[in-house]
Write a protein that holds these residues in place. Sequence first.
Motif, short mmCIF file in Angstrom:
data_model
loop_
_atom_site.label_atom_id
_atom_site.label_comp_id
_atom_site.label_asym_id
_atom_site.label_seq_id
_atom_site.Cartn_x
_atom_site.Cartn_y
_atom_site.Cartn_z
N SER A 6 48.60 74.82 62.98
CA SER A 6 48.07 75.55 64.14
C SER A 6 48.12 77.05 63.88
O SER A 6 47.18 77.80 64.20
N THR A 7 49.23 77.51 63.27
CA THR A 7 49.37 78.92 62.92
C THR A 7 48.30 79.34 61.92
O THR A 7 47.66 80.38 62.06
N LEU A 8 48.10 78.50 60.90
CA LEU A 8 47.11 78.81 59.87
C LEU A 8 45.71 78.90 60.47
O LEU A 8 44.95 79.83 60.18
N THR A 9 45.37 77.94 61.31
CA THR A 9 44.04 77.94 61.93
C THR A 9 43.84 79.20 62.78
O THR A 9 42.79 79.83 62.72
N SER A 10 44.87 79.55 63.55
CA SER A 10 44.76 80.72 64.42
C SER A 10 44.62 82.01 63.60
O SER A 10 43.78 82.85 63.90
N LEU A 11 45.46 82.14 62.56
CA LEU A 11 45.42 83.37 61.76
C LEU A 11 44.12 83.49 60.98
O LEU A 11 43.56 84.57 60.86
N MET A 12 43.64 82.35 60.45
CA MET A 12 42.36 82.41 59.71
C MET A 12 41.21 82.71 60.66
O MET A 12 40.28 83.43 60.31
N GLY A 13 41.28 82.14 61.88
CA GLY A 13 40.25 82.46 62.86
C GLY A 13 40.28 83.93 63.23
O GLY A 13 39.22 84.57 63.35
N LEU A 14 41.50 84.48 63.39
CA LEU A 14 41.64 85.91 63.69
C LEU A 14 41.05 86.75 62.57
O LEU A 14 40.26 87.67 62.80
N GLN A 15 41.44 86.44 61.32
CA GLN A 15 40.96 87.23 60.20
C GLN A 15 39.44 87.10 60.03
O GLN A 15 38.76 88.07 59.74
N LEU A 16 38.92 85.89 60.21
CA LEU A 16 37.48 85.68 60.05
C LEU A 16 36.70 86.50 61.06
O LEU A 16 35.75 87.21 60.71
N PHE A 17 37.11 86.42 62.33
CA PHE A 17 36.40 87.17 63.37
C PHE A 17 36.53 88.66 63.18
O PHE A 17 35.52 89.39 63.14
N THR A 18 37.79 89.12 63.04
CA THR A 18 37.99 90.57 62.99
C THR A 18 37.40 91.19 61.73
O THR A 18 36.82 92.27 61.78
N ARG A 19 37.55 90.48 60.58
CA ARG A 19 37.05 91.07 59.33
C ARG A 19 35.53 91.09 59.29
O ARG A 19 34.93 92.05 58.81
N LEU A 20 34.89 90.03 59.77
CA LEU A 20 33.44 90.04 59.77
C LEU A 20 32.91 91.06 60.78
O LEU A 20 31.93 91.76 60.51
N PHE A 21 33.57 91.14 61.93
CA PHE A 21 33.16 92.11 62.94
C PHE A 21 33.34 93.54 62.42
O PHE A 21 32.43 94.38 62.51
N THR A 22 34.54 93.79 61.87
CA THR A 22 34.78 95.14 61.36
C THR A 22 33.96 95.43 60.10
O THR A 22 33.64 96.59 59.82
N PHE A 23 33.63 94.38 59.34
CA PHE A 23 32.78 94.59 58.15
C PHE A 23 31.42 95.14 58.57
O PHE A 23 30.90 96.07 57.95
N ILE A 24 30.87 94.58 59.64
CA ILE A 24 29.57 95.05 60.13
C ILE A 24 29.66 96.50 60.59
O ILE A 24 28.83 97.35 60.25
N LEU A 25 30.73 96.79 61.35
CA LEU A 25 30.89 98.16 61.83
C LEU A 25 31.25 99.12 60.68
O LEU A 25 30.85 100.29 60.69
N ASN A 26 32.03 98.62 59.71
CA ASN A 26 32.38 99.48 58.57
C ASN A 26 31.17 99.86 57.75
O ASN A 26 31.15 100.91 57.10
N GLN A 27 30.16 98.99 57.74
CA GLN A 27 28.91 99.35 57.09
C GLN A 27 28.33 100.61 57.72
O GLN A 27 27.80 101.49 57.05
N SER A 28 28.46 100.69 59.05
CA SER A 28 27.99 101.88 59.76
C SER A 28 28.94 103.06 59.55
O SER A 28 28.50 104.20 59.38
N LEU A 29 30.26 102.77 59.54
CA LEU A 29 31.23 103.85 59.35
C LEU A 29 31.03 104.54 58.01
O LEU A 29 31.11 105.77 57.91
N SER A 30 30.78 103.76 56.96
CA SER A 30 30.62 104.33 55.64
C SER A 30 29.37 105.19 55.53
O SER A 30 29.28 106.06 54.66
N ARG A 31 28.41 104.94 56.42
CA ARG A 31 27.20 105.77 56.43
C ARG A 31 27.36 107.01 57.30
O ARG A 31 26.69 108.02 57.08
N LEU A 32 28.25 106.92 58.29
CA LEU A 32 28.48 108.06 59.18
C LEU A 32 29.50 109.03 58.61
O LEU A 32 29.40 110.24 58.82
N ALA A 33 30.52 108.50 57.91
CA ALA A 33 31.57 109.35 57.36
C ALA A 33 31.29 109.66 55.89
O ALA A 33 30.81 108.81 55.15
#
Length: 529
Positions: A6-33
């Motif tokens: 249960s811990t593994l599923t939750s942590l992988m779900g957290l990492q998958l969501f946050t990393r993909l979400f932040t990856f999309i925004l980081n694409q924009s951050l790298s172009r703005l900064a």
Amino acid sequence: MSSAMSTLTSLMGLQLFTRLFTFILNQSLSRLASPVAYGIAAIHFELMLSTILFLSREGVRGALLRVKTRSENTSNSVQGPDVVMNVAFIPIILGIPFAFGTSFLYVASAGTEVLSQPHFRSAVAIYAVAAVMELLAEPMHNMAMTNLKTRLRVRAEGVAITTKTLTTFLVLLYDASRGDGGGDLALLAFAFGQLVYGSSAFLIYLREFRGAGLITSMAKDSSGVYFDRDVLALSMTMTSQSLVKHFLTEGDKFILSWFSPLQDQGGYALAVNYGSLVARIVFQPIEETMRLYFSKTLADVTATSSSPTSKKADEHHLPVLKQAADALRTLLQMQAIGSLFVLIFGANYITLLLNVLLPPKYLDTSAPRVLEAWIWYIPVLAVNGGLEAFIASVALTKDVNRQIRWMILFTMIYTISAILLYRFNLGDAALVYANIINLSARITYACHFIQNFFVTHNASSITRWQNVVPHWTLLLALTISALMINVSETVFGATGVVQREGRMGVLRRPVLLHVAVGGVLAICCSALW
């Protein structure tokens, strides 16, 4: 095991969501900064922040994972769970002055080019406050992890990472939209994002525990002691280990700040951000879950290891040891096979991918070479993480002290390797190759420790490490796939098309066919696995 999954599923779900979400925004951050601002934030500021947090809390976290929950504590405990959990307040007591002291020393030692950046000192001060906010949440975080409330951590970190990235993005967007061209608020954007991260996590934990982890006065036992002596001693030992481990973990940032110009530091930071996606989404949750699982599963084994009756207890502990050995062996086999997939498919498509993902202004930095090196770094990173999770779960104080001495040697190996590889004109990629050498040495030590652990407990027959090696049919399929991908690249010349035409070249027929070949082969190998 159910709780661990249960811990593994939750942590992988957290990492998958946050990393993909932040990856999309980081694409924009790298172009703005700019690469310079991105380098200061991702290398200098992150190094300062990780130094504060890692040295303040990592040892305490590791020690408290070994503590049984209130419901698990037996009636013959010498000191109660409240006295044990008081240790969770130490990161606050020591960490707050350490946070402001570290930030002051960083400003005092910063170079002229760094100091000249707009709002530099204000950004450093905000990062120090952000570190304090994270430390204030430590008692509640440890309560949650000790009682296996993983979903609370997932919720806290998920909200914190999302709000951090959004805040940084919005401030950078506002900065870019100003009439003067912007760029002055870049460092403040990253600083405010980190402050929002720490504040969000703190408030979610505070809401859950209603302040119990922060404002309740610390209890003391009948003898007037506030901290459990054994847990405190283990915490201090693991903290001293963390000092060495911190340099090994963040050594690339230390060396990078000495050898590399700020422009390339930004490129390196962006490359590592991309390269670590697999490690953070898959490997990090597995490592954290196995560390928690081994700590709880083998708690009784490690508790009796130093007692005179420990040999008699080995037979009683054999089922638990077998369960732990099976879990470790399965983990290593999955990591070995997953690493082969990364090497076969990642190494052959990374150059094509770089020309699509990286912003044009970063193609002239060290980012491309660093990302190409990261493909070879991921396998050793994965295996080392799983092995050291086991060591952290079962090591006694004497084992940790011995590991510290070896860590010092590994630090020397890493530093010498990095400097020598820099002289061979490998650029910032030298840091990645030096880390591969360093982690290979640590893997050798970890394997020796783990084998001795099972031998000491008369359980060497249950390890069966030969089962870690993938089946020969899968190895053959992956080898054939590598050959077919190389033939495909030779026939279609997909990489050359993208290099000439940029992102629009992805839609060309040769590129699509080359990607389709790799996709089909990856699916076939996955099905065979």
